[in-house]
Structures are given as structure tokens and as C-alpha cells.
Design an enzyme around this catalytic site. Sequence first.
Site, PDB file in Angstrom:
ATOM      1  N   TYR A   1       0.864  -1.178   0.000  1.00 27.79           N
ATOM      2  CA  TYR A   1       0.000   0.000   0.000  1.00 27.79           C
ATOM      3  C   TYR A   1       0.902   1.230   0.000  1.00 27.79           C
ATOM      4  CZ  TYR A   1      -3.578   3.316   1.633  1.00 27.79           C
ATOM      5  OH  TYR A   1      -4.439   4.388   1.755  1.00 27.79           O
TER       6      TYR A   1
ATOM      7  N   ASP B   1       9.315   2.549  -0.607  1.00 30.15           N
ATOM      8  CA  ASP B   1       8.309   3.231   0.212  1.00 30.15           C
ATOM      9  C   ASP B   1       8.661   2.934   1.669  1.00 30.15           C
ATOM     10  OD1 ASP B   1       6.166   3.867   1.801  1.00 30.15           O
ATOM     11  OD2 ASP B   1       4.642   3.142   0.410  1.00 30.15           O
TER      12      ASP B   1
ATOM     13  N   LYS C   1       4.485   9.773   8.080  1.00 30.26           N
ATOM     14  CA  LYS C   1       4.159  10.311   9.405  1.00 30.26           C
ATOM     15  C   LYS C   1       5.294  10.384  10.428  1.00 30.26           C
ATOM     16  CE  LYS C   1       1.819   6.109   8.656  1.00 30.26           C
ATOM     17  NZ  LYS C   1       0.699   5.863   7.786  1.00 30.26           N
TER      18      LYS C   1
END
Length: 429
Positions: free
Chosen positions: A144, A239, A267
Amino acid sequence: MTTTKSKLLFERAQKSIPGGVNSPVRAFRSVGGTPLFIQKAKGSYLYDSDGNRYIDCIASWGPMILGHAYEPVVKAIQEYAEYSNSYGAPTEIEVEMAELIISMVPNVELIRMVNSGTEACMSAVRLARGFTRRNKILKFEGNYHGHADSFLVKAGSGVATFNIQTVPGVTAGVANDTLTAPYNDLNAVERLTGNHKGEIAAIIVEPVAGNMGCVLPKTGFLEGLRKICDQENIIFIFDEVMTGFRLAPGGAQEKLRINADLVTYGKIIGAGLPVGAFGGKKEIMQHIAPLGNVYQAGTLSGNPIAMIAGYTLLKELKANTRIYEELDQKTLYLKKGLEQACAAWGKPHSINQAGSMISIHFTGQPVTDFASASQGNNDRFKQFFHAMLRRGIYLPPSAFESWFLNNAMVREDLDIIIHSAKQSLAELS
Ligand code: HOZ
């Protein structure tokens, strides 16, 4: 345990927010029941609106690596909030932040701040396309990379949790430009790159997957991808939204000793505030506007409050690398305890762990890709989730998410999680 206030808040929320939540997995739909509304958190504990305390095994999906309300971060935010929340103009702290990240991670010479992991991955892919002048990307099933159109093909996280096969709103054209291969399957990647010679701009991968539970790369998988990218002039994107600054100060690139061409972060570099970033070698990054024509922008990018929060956290992670040893030891201790609990229970299970990421799949087969992750018994996961929650352990409300430990957790917390797991497993049908 009473959760009346959470229930009332959820009823109220559903009248004004789609599904009552601002991100689907939190709605508890795949595990059933009512989501807890969190009022505050400190260290390793979350407190819901009814005042119940939980040991937090999510850490806001990664960033609260030193625990919640970590004092130096809180103080830094308070100090910066006095000045202003946003200027839409450059600030010194952005430069400090870029320099700090470059000093910590391999292969990053230039870095651009954005506001989320989604933005980071979306921008990295645009850059790869602009740089190579190719249209297609290759991603892995169950990985994802945020909710930008290109990535919502065979995606993990909420897309897997809710078993969404095709996402309405993603045009066929965009979906056709996204090729997918099973995670850990180099042969499939070789076939795809062979069939699409000169068409693929980037291969994007979660170096340790965290969006189908925790799934580790097999030996040679990432090395093989690196080789294919070199042979085919494809940009290799890591990622690192979950693994960055979590597996090691230099993320998966450092821990697994693989070089990526572009890296994306999320984040954690805002210490839990909305921040993301993408970076890499100057040769590629210099194509971003205003140096080049690959356009990418944002008023809140490099927001001073988010920057000082992330800078304070990352500085601590850089200065005190013992944190990673401690986290690894704690997670290994948890893994051992969970293995023992599962062995005593005696039914199919598979526990994956990398650094401070860990998850249980209720299947007897090794979980190495999305197909094997999907073999997990979701009814068992649901029961386990709620049995743990009743005992004050807050796990991800989906079998397709990794757990993240934080370093505020102490041995007693881990023993409580292990003991709760033993009791919870004994309750499963
Ligand atoms: N899909 C996110 C984790 N992989 C969850 C985001 C959230 O609900 O905060």
C-alpha cells in the site's frame, strides 16, 4: 469495561463523517464492533473517551516510536506554536530538517517535504515518470502506497481489509499503467519487465511490507529488484513510510543494505503530525520544480510546527541508536512470548517480525505475500482482536496491518500483552 461514550460518539460521527471515521480501517468494520474514540495518550498507553486504558500496539501506525506525548516533542511544538502555524514561505527549520534526514539516510542528496505518505509516493512516481519519460509503474500485491489513483490496484491496508477489487473513481487508463506482481516473486517481475521493455518508469516496493500484516522480503528479493532496475533503467523506489527511521536510523536501506533511487517517508518524520517526504540522488531530484519541470507544490509543505516536531524526534533517534537495539529486543521478547502462547494453543498461526514491526496471521503456512496473508482465518483474527481489546490491548483492527511497538513499552507491558494473548487464544473457537 464500559465504552458508552465511544458508542455515542460513533453514532454522532456517522451523521457528519462518512462511516463515522476519517480513514476506513479505524471504523472496525472488518473486526466488528464500535471503534474506540481516543481522548489522550501518554507513553505506551492510549485512553479512550470513557477513561479506559490500553497498551498501544499501533503507535499511530508507526510514528510514535518513542511513545505518545514524548516530552521534548511536546515542548518543541508548544514553543513553535507561539510564533505562527504557517507562513507559506521558507523557514530555517526546513533546512535543518532536510540536512538532518540527509545525514541519517543513505542515497538521499535532495529531499522535498510534503504532507503525507500518499503525497510522497504520488510525487515520487510522477518524478520517476518525468525523469524516464515512461508511463507504467510496477507495484506489489498487498503493498500500500497511499490512496493516489495509481496505487489502488491490488493494494493492501484498507483496500485489502475491505476486499475491494476495483476502486471506483480510478480510471481504466490509470489502472492499466499500474502493473502488479506478487510480493517476493522475482520471476513475475522478470516476466513483466520483459513484456514491457522500455515502458516501466518505476518499481515501488515496501522493503518490509506492513500493509498485509508484517511480511518480510525473502533473501535476494530486493537485491533482485535492484538488479532488474539497473538493467532496465527503471527507478527503484523504496516506500519507507513504515520502515523509515523505524527499522534503523537509515530505515530499510540501512538495515537491509539495499540502495534505492528514490525513497518516500511519511508520518514518522512529523513525529505524528501530517508530514511526508521524498528524496534521492540529485541527478533525479533536480527534475522537480523549480529546478526542473516535474511539478509538485504545497502551502503546508515544510510546515514549521510539523518540522520542529519531526526534527526533535529524528534528532533523538540519531543521537541515541540504542533505541533500535531496545526496540528490537522488546519485539523479539514479544515474539517469543506470542510464539509460546500460540504453541500452547496449538492451532495454525504464523508470526512475522522485522525490527519493531510484528503481526500474527491465523494460518499454518508461512506468510510471504498477499495470497498467503489472505489465507489467514479472519474470524479468528476478529475474535482475537476483541478478546485482546477487552483485556486492554489495542491491536490494529485489521489482519492486514502490522503492529508497531514503541520504546515507551516496558517489560511489564510486554508481559501483559503475552499473558492477554494466552487467555485470548484460549477463548477462540
Ligand atoms: N491504512 C492505514 C495504515 N496502513 C491506517 C490509517 C489510519 O486509519 O489512520
